[in-house]
Design a protein around this motif. Structure first.
Motif, mmCIF file in Angstrom:
data_model
loop_
_atom_site.group_PDB
_atom_site.id
_atom_site.type_symbol
_atom_site.label_atom_id
_atom_site.label_comp_id
_atom_site.label_asym_id
_atom_site.label_seq_id
_atom_site.Cartn_x
_atom_site.Cartn_y
_atom_site.Cartn_z
ATOM 1 N N GLN A 110 0.865 -1.175 0.000
ATOM 2 C CA GLN A 110 0.000 0.000 0.000
ATOM 3 C C GLN A 110 0.909 1.235 0.000
ATOM 4 O O GLN A 110 1.766 1.363 0.864
ATOM 5 N N ASP A 132 -1.794 -5.933 1.002
ATOM 6 C CA ASP A 132 -2.844 -5.235 0.262
ATOM 7 C C ASP A 132 -4.221 -5.405 0.884
ATOM 8 O O ASP A 132 -5.245 -5.149 0.247
ATOM 9 N N SER A 133 -4.284 -5.864 2.141
ATOM 10 C CA SER A 133 -5.563 -6.075 2.824
ATOM 11 C C SER A 133 -6.095 -4.774 3.401
ATOM 12 O O SER A 133 -5.380 -3.766 3.485
ATOM 13 N N ASP A 134 -7.356 -4.809 3.843
ATOM 14 C CA ASP A 134 -7.961 -3.639 4.473
ATOM 15 C C ASP A 134 -7.256 -3.283 5.779
ATOM 16 O O ASP A 134 -7.116 -2.102 6.127
ATOM 17 N N ASP A 135 -6.814 -4.318 6.504
ATOM 18 C CA ASP A 135 -6.110 -4.070 7.771
ATOM 19 C C ASP A 135 -4.798 -3.324 7.531
ATOM 20 O O ASP A 135 -4.442 -2.404 8.274
ATOM 21 N N TYR A 182 -4.193 -1.449 4.980
ATOM 22 C CA TYR A 182 -4.570 -0.096 4.563
ATOM 23 C C TYR A 182 -4.806 0.793 5.791
ATOM 24 O O TYR A 182 -4.349 1.940 5.835
ATOM 25 N N MET A 183 -5.494 0.255 6.802
ATOM 26 C CA MET A 183 -5.769 1.025 8.016
ATOM 27 C C MET A 183 -4.462 1.355 8.748
ATOM 28 O O MET A 183 -4.274 2.488 9.213
#
Length: 362
Positions: free
Chosen positions: A63, A82-85, A87-88
């Motif tokens: 990311q 590249d996961s949502d976690d 990203y956060m």
């Protein structure tokens, strides 16, 4: 600008909490801090991302995030995954870096303000306006400490002073030249000049042991308004100079304890020359041999006590009396007489001052 070490510590802390590898690069793709191996492999991708309009993007399994400083692109942050976690985590890390930029910019602004204040480079109205914008109390009691290092650009000494007062947001630590560190310290109403002396000695001890720096510490008087900080700084500067001339054995010197040295330091050179000519009648201290000078200094150290002086010099009392008689014939001053002794002592201090001024071409 935030140091690479601070950036690295921030990434290490984030990784220990989130277990996500992170990297910070400049806009040219150069790695500044990283928990990723071989960050140079992503230079071209970072450079291309910096030129793109996107604020975040997934590239090569990472990311990518842009970090701005007042709308100016400052850093590119990479978070592995590249996961949502991930990203956060990347967004949180970007926010942390952004907050550091704001904090360091405010510190930089305060540092420039304090420097200008110390050097009298601000109008009175500007002092209060800028202090208000920077959230600096204008009516706090403060004192200025001046720490002179033996070597120029002693970064160890500067960092040691900063670490000593870490978390003290109302203290200001800066420098206006290569050899002097300045501490502007807020003083509580209950603190006295004895407490200021303890702080000065603590600075001396810590710098000698922690930073391995040979320093001298001077401080001015307490001021009650921000506009008077420059006065305390000038007093500390004078104390440092007067200490080097007249009190070489002291490593801590206070403006309030300069004694007659302060008076002599402010005499014009023409008056000093006139005084020395009157006392020594055209002679100079170079006309006295080392033995005579040692005798004079030891006699003064022992408060004009003939017996104690002769004992410490390992000479017979009559020998000392003979030397004192010889000095009297040369200068018409009998050092056994208090008034003559005072005159001679002041003359010695004036000569020291003149030599210092000539050496430093002040």
């Amino acid at each position: 600008m935030i140091s690479n070490q601070i950036l690295q510590n921030t990434l290490d802390g984030m990784k220990s909490i989130t277990r996500v590898d992170l990297c910070i690069m400049d806009t040219d793709g150069k790695s500044l801090a990283s928990t990723i191996s071989n960050p140079e492999n992503y230079e071209s991708a970072v450079f291309a991302f910096a030129e793109s309009p996107a604020d975040s993007q997934v590239i090569q399994g990472f990311q990518f995030f842009k970090v701005y400083d007042e709308h100016q692109l400052e850093y590119i942050l990479l978070a592995k995954g590249d996961s949502d976690d991930v990203y956060m985590v990347g967004k949180m890390a970007s926010f942390q870096i952004q907050s550091l930029l704001v904090a360091y910019k405010e510190r930089f602004d305060k540092d420039n303000f304090i420097k200008s204040l110390l050097l009298d480079n601000l109008l009175l109205v500007d002092i209060y306006n800028r202090a208000k914008k920077l959230h600096i109390d204008t009516e706090a009691r403060r004192v200025v400490y001046l720490i002179e290092t033996k070597t120029e650009k002693d970064t160890n000494a500067l960092e040691t002073v900063r670490s000593l007062f870490a978390g003290k947001t109302k203290y200001f630590i800066t420098a206006v030249d290569e050899k002097n560190i300045i501490l502007v310290k807020e003083v509580k109403k209950t603190e006295t000049y004895q407490d200021l002396s303890k702080t000065a000695n603590m600075l001396l001890d810590m710098l000698n042991t922690e930073a391995m720096s040979k320093v001298r510490v001077a401080y001015g008087t307490i001021v009650n308004e921000i506009k008077d900080i420059s006065r305390s700084y000038k007093e500390a500067k004078m104390a440092l100079d007067v200490g080097k001339i007249f009190y070489e054995d002291r490593k801590v010197i206070a403006y309030g304890n300069l004694g007659i040295g302060r008076l002599i330091y402010q005499l014009p050179m023409s008056l000093c020359k006139m005084f020395i000519k009157e006392i020594f009648d055209g002679k100079s201290l170079e006309d006295f041999d080392d033995e005579t000078l040692v005798t004079i200094n030891k006699f003064f150290e022992n408060s004009l006590n003939v017996s104690e002086t002769s004992r410490q010099l390992y000479i017979h009392r009559n020998t000392l009396v003979y030397r004192l008689d010889k000095i009297q014939k040369t200068t018409n001053l009998d050092l056994r007489v208090f008034e003559d002794a005072i005159t001679f002592k002041i003359a010695l201090m004036v000569v020291k001052y003149m030599k210092y001024m000539e050496r430093n071409e002040i």
